[in-house]
Design an enzyme around this catalytic site. Structure first.
Site, mmCIF file in Angstrom:
data_model
loop_
_atom_site.group_PDB
_atom_site.id
_atom_site.type_symbol
_atom_site.label_atom_id
_atom_site.label_comp_id
_atom_site.label_asym_id
_atom_site.label_seq_id
_atom_site.Cartn_x
_atom_site.Cartn_y
_atom_site.Cartn_z
ATOM 1 N N SER A 156 4.944 -13.822 -2.450
ATOM 2 C CA SER A 156 5.354 -12.607 -3.147
ATOM 3 C C SER A 156 5.469 -12.869 -4.656
ATOM 4 O O SER A 156 4.478 -13.177 -5.304
ATOM 5 C CB SER A 156 6.672 -12.096 -2.559
ATOM 6 O OG SER A 156 6.979 -10.807 -3.026
ATOM 7 N N HIS A 187 5.131 -7.892 4.955
ATOM 8 C CA HIS A 187 5.315 -8.566 3.672
ATOM 9 C C HIS A 187 5.698 -10.030 3.802
ATOM 10 O O HIS A 187 5.124 -10.889 3.122
ATOM 11 C CB HIS A 187 6.370 -7.836 2.838
ATOM 12 C CG HIS A 187 6.576 -8.444 1.481
ATOM 13 N ND1 HIS A 187 5.583 -8.470 0.521
ATOM 14 C CD2 HIS A 187 7.646 -9.083 0.932
ATOM 15 C CE1 HIS A 187 6.030 -9.086 -0.550
ATOM 16 N NE2 HIS A 187 7.266 -9.470 -0.336
ATOM 17 N N ASP A 189 1.976 -4.335 4.717
ATOM 18 C CA ASP A 189 2.980 -4.731 3.726
ATOM 19 C C ASP A 189 3.456 -3.468 2.996
ATOM 20 O O ASP A 189 2.703 -2.856 2.243
ATOM 21 C CB ASP A 189 2.361 -5.712 2.735
ATOM 22 C CG ASP A 189 3.376 -6.318 1.778
ATOM 23 O OD1 ASP A 189 4.455 -5.718 1.595
ATOM 24 O OD2 ASP A 189 3.089 -7.387 1.203
#
Length: 285
Positions: free
Chosen positions: A132, A259, A229
């Site tokens: 991320s 995610h 996601d």
């Protein structure tokens, strides 16, 4: 232009990964490395766990408000230990076991953390694995220290994400945020159900955006993203693939991936991808 390869998980598993016996047991690491702390002049101490071994090493960069104790980070330690490669995971300033309060810091601070780790805590070329926001930081680190980077692996890469998300808000909403001085975003990843970003944090983050122009990164890049996601759109990984100048770029989209990418098959895919890179880099070396 960077080549973009869309593959499903079954096809990915056909790579010639070296056999090892730890794959079914990624629920946790049996023998964790010890948490260590490094002091920096006039800066908070950083907490890290380090495994010594062969080159290239693997360096894990957690996501926003995350830490080095997540499932992906621990699975990578077990994997690197099985192959005898060096591995380091750490907590950003203000996060996890590192000193400081998270709300006092920003993207620039955490970029400096990554560069410090590259300069002072690891030896030799590194495969950076960024989750991320860690995927954003890995790009910034590769731009700042290209000689230290062997390859990049982004998991749900969130390059420029906070800034892009803010800029796409309606004008009225942005005005309200500017008046309040903070932006509250809903999330399913903490007990509070939200995260708060200060306007100062957002403004500082603008200084570190990378996707407005070609990104001069030439090492191999692998980008794994889930189509489900709901936090960071998968098309950000596509944008990264288009912007980086490397000719060795694969985008791997998981149809049911979310995610955090912490399902057992997600972690297997991450590990196989890194194993394939290690094999390729070792052969080329």
């Amino acid at each position: 232009m960077a080549s973009t390869v869309l593959r499903n998980y079954c096809k990915v598993l056909q790579i010639n990964a070296r056999p090892f016996n730890l794959m079914p047991n990624f629920s946790g690491v049996r023998h964790k490395t010890t948490v260590q702390y490094v002091s920096r002049p006039e800066l908070p101490k950083l907490a890290y766990r380090k495994l010594t071994g062969k080159s290239p090493g693997v360096l894990f960069l957690p996501g926003f408000a995350s830490n080095m104790g997540g499932q992906k980070a621990e699975a990578l330690e077990e994997f690197c230990k099985s192959l005898g490669h060096s591995y380091l995971r750490f907590d950003y300033t203000g996060c996890g076991s590192s000193e400081g309060r998270m709300s006092d810091y920003n993207i620039g601070t955490w970029k400096k953390d990554v560069l410090f780790v590259l300069d002072e805590l690891v030896e030799g070329p590194q495969i950076l694995v960024g989750s991320s926001m860690g995927g954003w930081l890995m790009l910034l680190a590769a731009l700042a220290r290209p000689e230290k980077i062997a390859a990049l692996v982004g998991i749900s890469t969130a390059a420029d994400h906070f800034v892009t998300a803010f800029n796409t808000l309606p004008i009225e909403t942005k005005k309200e945020i500017e008046e309040k001085g903070s932006w509250v975003l809903p999330t399913k990843h903490n007990e509070e159900g939200s995260i708060t970003l200060s306007l100062d944090f957002l403004r500082e983050a603008e200084n570190h955006c990378v996707l407005q122009s070609p990104v001069p990164i030439s090492c191999p890049v692998r980008l794994i993203h889930g189509l489900k996601d709901t936090d960071v759109p998968w098309h950000i990984s596509m944008q990264v693939a288009e912007r980086v100048l490397s000719n060795d770029v694969d985008v791997i989209l998981r149809k049911h991936g979310r995610h955090r990418m912490t399902e057992k098959d997600d972690i297997k895919l991450m590990v196989y991808t890194i194993d394939d890179l290690i094999d390729k880099l070792t052969t080329l070396g």
